[in-house]
Design an enzyme around this catalytic site. Sequence first.
Site, PDB file in Angstrom:
ATOM      1  N   GLY A 126       0.791  -1.229   0.000  1.00  0.00           N
ATOM      2  CA  GLY A 126       0.000   0.000   0.000  1.00  0.00           C
ATOM      3  C   GLY A 126       0.818   1.271   0.000  1.00  0.00           C
ATOM      4  O   GLY A 126       0.294   2.350   0.257  1.00  0.00           O
ATOM      5  N   TYR A 452      16.179  13.250  -7.837  1.00  0.00           N
ATOM      6  CA  TYR A 452      14.988  13.117  -6.982  1.00  0.00           C
ATOM      7  C   TYR A 452      14.755  14.489  -6.368  1.00  0.00           C
ATOM      8  O   TYR A 452      15.584  14.988  -5.603  1.00  0.00           O
ATOM      9  CB  TYR A 452      15.283  12.067  -5.917  1.00  0.00           C
ATOM     10  CG  TYR A 452      14.117  11.562  -5.109  1.00  0.00           C
ATOM     11  CD1 TYR A 452      13.603  10.296  -5.330  1.00  0.00           C
ATOM     12  CD2 TYR A 452      13.552  12.322  -4.096  1.00  0.00           C
ATOM     13  CE1 TYR A 452      12.555   9.790  -4.565  1.00  0.00           C
ATOM     14  CE2 TYR A 452      12.505  11.841  -3.329  1.00  0.00           C
ATOM     15  CZ  TYR A 452      12.011  10.565  -3.574  1.00  0.00           C
ATOM     16  OH  TYR A 452      10.976  10.074  -2.818  1.00  0.00           O
TER      17      TYR A 452
END
Length: 534
Positions: A126, A452
């Site tokens: 999840g 990033y």
Amino acid sequence: MARSWWGWGNDEDAVRGAELNELLGRVRALMPGELTDHRPPDIASLGLPEPRVTAPASLAGLCSAEPADRAAHAHGKAYRDVVRNLQGDLRHVPDLVARPRDEREVTDLLDWCTREGIAVVPYGGGSSVVGGVEPRCDGRPGAVTLDMGRMDRVLEIDRTSRAARVQAGVFGPHLESRLRPHGLTLRHFPQSFEFSTLGGWLATRAGGHYATLYTHIDDLVESMRVVTPSGVSASRRLPGSGAGPSPDRLFLGSEGTLGVITEAWMRLQERPRRRAGASVRFADYAAAVAATRAIAQSGLNPANCRLLDAAESLLNAGVSVGGGVLVLAFESADHPVHHSLARAVELCRDHGGEPSADATGEPGGTSGTESGAARAAETWRSSFLRMPYQRDVLARHAVIAETFETACTWDKFEALHRAVTEAARQAMSEVTGTGVITCRFTHVYPDGPAPYFGVYAPGRWGSTVAQWDHIKAAVSEAIEASGGTITHHHAVGRDHRPWYDRQRPEPFAAALAAAKAALDPAGVLNPGVLLPAP
């Protein structure tokens, strides 16, 4: 420990006390204005709709319709997911959460959902940050989230070949605990390691611990078993093969749209015993990038080679530098690595880098006085693990705090970095008035880096999702226009679909759609991810 239904990790590990005060103090210094805390709602107050489907008696024992289960499986763990949970905005919730115990039950669940046209959303742990586990399945009679957490065993260990057969539902810490007594490790540590599963890593082509060489989970796969509505795909265990296109490559990165990964043989390594590391300061960012490229192209293959720009160094490592800090580390189970570190440091010095005092030490050793850059490395590592928890606090206080990542070739990096930075600043100016953007390299290759980026900006409660979506769209357009990939390791999900559709070649898109039609004729597997929902 109890998992948070609305945010990251365990409730017991949430930011509080001195850490909370210090974090909010930094935010107030950067972003003037009142900070109001918005606490998550009680699940009972959400008013979730009644389930639209009922499992047949043979599967009822595997399925939960409890509100807490359904709410916890409605979203992933992106910033926009956390904010929507905080606001009680759960427009798409699964009707049922199914937890199969073996492959037969996975097959039975897929057979039922295929017959009834019910959407099936494989969940992994999840931790998706791209809408990959959200049951946005309009037009379907129902949606079932498939939680593989009960299938979490290490089934076999082949010490001779240094591999293990592992079920897809195993979480990172449990997997490593099973391998440790054998002196082995998968050595795949994404930031989500504690709360993500092997199946999720495989389905999303996750990036892990290594900054070079074994950067993606793809590199560690020997074979896979995948249950599809049309049958089970089981590839042969081989160290390598030239027998046509790789069947494993079809399912790696398929994000639950082609089948459900149930187990895999994974390549393992001896646990490292030799380590050496250093941090290197740079006064100039371009020089820091050049040094990082030199190391990436040297063949030294450091385990860690993460370049933090000046903003990232200050915000998350507590060090003020002009150009940035390069965090280096080497490790091995077989041989000393200090010579490799020494050569990497030499390359940094060639570009004006100032290494930490312990730059040539083996594990545990420091010589002289530890420099601020060395302390910065440890501070940043600790901050790295706490970032998702701190992000949740910022979300509660209407601060936009989110990341996005890409990869490009070295020749395009300067232009991409400039375009993305300008796009982010312009978008923040338009919707928040101000903000900060940071950049670090998570992985580096001989032909290019994986930058990033982090965005931090003051938001307006009730509008922060829309504000972030505006910023995200702007930077995604800049990435696509500059020749970068829409994602290096966060996957596509539903949120990256518009840019992924542009990035992939049309003949491949047609082939992927044909594979989807062959493996999932009813189109029930994760509709809307990678491909348009039928």
